[in-house]
Scaffold this motif. Structure first.
Motif, PDB file in Angstrom:
ATOM      1  N   PHE A 223       0.833  -1.212   0.000  1.00 24.24           N
ATOM      2  CA  PHE A 223       0.000   0.000   0.000  1.00 24.24           C
ATOM      3  C   PHE A 223       0.865   1.259   0.000  1.00 24.24           C
ATOM      4  O   PHE A 223       0.521   2.264  -0.629  1.00 24.24           O
ATOM      5  N   SER A 224       1.993   1.217   0.719  1.00 24.17           N
ATOM      6  CA  SER A 224       2.876   2.388   0.746  1.00 24.17           C
ATOM      7  C   SER A 224       3.467   2.655  -0.629  1.00 24.17           C
ATOM      8  O   SER A 224       3.641   3.811  -1.031  1.00 24.17           O
ATOM      9  N   LEU A 225       3.769   1.601  -1.375  1.00 23.59           N
ATOM     10  CA  LEU A 225       4.259   1.786  -2.746  1.00 23.59           C
ATOM     11  C   LEU A 225       3.202   2.451  -3.620  1.00 23.59           C
ATOM     12  O   LEU A 225       3.518   3.294  -4.465  1.00 23.59           O
ATOM     13  N   GLN A 226       1.954   2.097  -3.411  1.00 19.99           N
ATOM     14  CA  GLN A 226       0.879   2.721  -4.187  1.00 19.99           C
ATOM     15  C   GLN A 226       0.693   4.179  -3.791  1.00 19.99           C
ATOM     16  O   GLN A 226       0.433   5.025  -4.645  1.00 19.99           O
ATOM     17  N   VAL A 227       0.833   4.482  -2.494  1.00 16.24           N
ATOM     18  CA  VAL A 227       0.706   5.870  -2.047  1.00 16.24           C
ATOM     19  C   VAL A 227       1.794   6.733  -2.666  1.00 16.24           C
ATOM     20  O   VAL A 227       1.554   7.851  -3.134  1.00 16.24           O
ATOM     21  N   LEU A 228       3.007   6.194  -2.680  1.00 17.53           N
ATOM     22  CA  LEU A 228       4.140   6.948  -3.213  1.00 17.53           C
ATOM     23  C   LEU A 228       4.245   6.880  -4.724  1.00 17.53           C
ATOM     24  O   LEU A 228       5.100   7.538  -5.320  1.00 17.53           O
ATOM     25  N   ARG A 229       3.395   6.044  -5.345  1.00 15.55           N
ATOM     26  CA  ARG A 229       3.434   5.848  -6.785  1.00 15.55           C
ATOM     27  C   ARG A 229       4.836   5.471  -7.245  1.00 15.55           C
ATOM     28  O   ARG A 229       5.410   6.067  -8.173  1.00 15.55           O
TER      29      ARG A 229
ATOM     30  N   ASN B  59       0.509  -2.855 -10.512  1.00 16.59           N
ATOM     31  CA  ASN B  59       0.352  -4.268 -10.815  1.00 16.59           C
ATOM     32  C   ASN B  59       0.454  -5.137  -9.572  1.00 16.59           C
ATOM     33  O   ASN B  59       0.088  -6.312  -9.595  1.00 16.59           O
ATOM     34  N   LEU B  60       0.963  -4.572  -8.490  1.00 14.37           N
ATOM     35  CA  LEU B  60       1.078  -5.314  -7.243  1.00 14.37           C
ATOM     36  C   LEU B  60      -0.232  -5.338  -6.458  1.00 14.37           C
ATOM     37  O   LEU B  60      -0.328  -6.061  -5.464  1.00 14.37           O
ATOM     38  N   ARG B  61      -1.230  -4.564  -6.869  1.00 19.11           N
ATOM     39  CA  ARG B  61      -2.449  -4.423  -6.060  1.00 19.11           C
ATOM     40  C   ARG B  61      -3.128  -5.759  -5.756  1.00 19.11           C
ATOM     41  O   ARG B  61      -3.516  -5.984  -4.598  1.00 19.11           O
ATOM     42  N   PRO B  62      -3.299  -6.673  -6.730  1.00 16.50           N
ATOM     43  CA  PRO B  62      -3.917  -7.964  -6.374  1.00 16.50           C
ATOM     44  C   PRO B  62      -3.119  -8.712  -5.307  1.00 16.50           C
ATOM     45  O   PRO B  62      -3.706  -9.342  -4.417  1.00 16.50           O
ATOM     46  N   LEU B  63      -1.780  -8.638  -5.393  1.00 16.13           N
ATOM     47  CA  LEU B  63      -0.961  -9.305  -4.384  1.00 16.13           C
ATOM     48  C   LEU B  63      -1.109  -8.629  -3.024  1.00 16.13           C
ATOM     49  O   LEU B  63      -1.144  -9.306  -1.983  1.00 16.13           O
ATOM     50  N   VAL B  64      -1.207  -7.313  -3.030  1.00 16.19           N
ATOM     51  CA  VAL B  64      -1.362  -6.559  -1.783  1.00 16.19           C
ATOM     52  C   VAL B  64      -2.692  -6.906  -1.125  1.00 16.19           C
ATOM     53  O   VAL B  64      -2.752  -7.185   0.082  1.00 16.19           O
TER      54      VAL B  64
END
Length: 269
Positions: free
Chosen positions: A21-27, A34-39
């Motif tokens: 989730f932090s990777l998605q926040v920081l883009r 692409n990691l969202r399903p794994l997250v």
């Protein structure tokens, strides 16, 4: 030993989901989207595993065990489950980064500290409503507190005209405020249900061992009622909303966990 290993696995899943989730926040680069399903998968497995361990800890022996650390673990699990479900559709990635580690920490503490004395073997239906609404109220309002802290940071950065990359990745300020007050309304409704059910189903809500909890809970209810009333009548927002939210939740945490801390860990009752 097996239970400890399973607990550590759940903690790692929580932390892995929080990192995603932090990777998605920081883009971040390297395909964070692409990691969202794994997250989502890691977070969901952590919540399911936490639920299994929580059940084995609380529904143990002759009665329901809601000791200090078990109650904290239950609240951490509810918060994590709520934010995971909401993050699927709402922009709550930033809250998931903070709340999932809280779920991991509360689980770990409940395992390390071990169970305390269990409660009664049977709980009346009315009292179950009181307990469930209380836990849900604490959890929803706890999420609202974290949202308020993020909102305060975002507001401060924008006011000083030096927004960082994290702030630029957050939803607009108006969206963040709307989410905060949606959480507050839900939490306030649950807190109201908790107080009403306690008044109806507890034999004496102002008994000696409950008077501090009841008084502080009523104080918290008044604080949140004032904040929501001020929002409707005067359009309260920003720092005012943050301060009232933090004040109300501080009273609420003292009401429950402060009382349990004194009774169980200090007075050992």
């Amino acid at each position: 030993m097996q239970q400890l290993a399973f607990t550590l696995l759940i903690v790692l899943l929580y932390l892995a989901a929080a990192t995603g989730f932090s990777l998605q926040v920081l883009r971040a680069e390297m395909g964070a989207r692409n990691l969202r399903p794994l997250v989502i998968g890691a977070g969901s497995l952590a919540i399911l595993g936490h639920a299994f361990l929580l059940y084995s800890q609380t529904i143990s022996g002759p009665g329901v065990n809601l000791s200090f650390f078990n109650a904290g673990s239950l609240m951490g699990w509810v918060m994590a489950a709520m934010v995971m479900l909401a993050a699927i559709r709402l922009p709550l990635n930033n809250l998931a980064v903070a709340i999932l580690p809280i779920g991991a920490l509360t689980l770990l503490l409940s395992m390390i500290m071990g169970p305390a004395d269990t409660g009664p073997s049977t709980i009346p239906a009315g009292l179950e409503i009181h307990i469930l609404s209380s836990v849900l109220a604490y959890s929803v309002l706890g999420i609202a507190v974290l949202q308020a802290l993020v909102l305060a940071y975002q507001h401060n950065q924008l006011r000083n005209r030096r927004p960082t990359g994290v702030v630029r990745a957050l939803p607009p300020l108006q969206t963040m405020e709307d989410l905060l007050f949606q959480m507050l309304w839900v939490g306030f409704a649950l807190l109201t249900l908790s107080l009403l059910s306690g008044w109806i189903f507890l034999e004496d809500i102002f008994a000696q061992h409950l008077v501090h909890k009841t008084t502080l809970s009523v104080v918290a209810w008044i604080v949140f009622a004032t904040l929501l009333g001020g929002r409707l009548r005067y359009g309260w927002r920003g720092r005012t909303a943050v301060r009232w939210t933090l004040g109300g939740y501080a009273a609420l945490m003292l009401a429950y966990f402060g009382t349990k801390l004194v009774l169980e860990l200090i007075l050992q009752r």
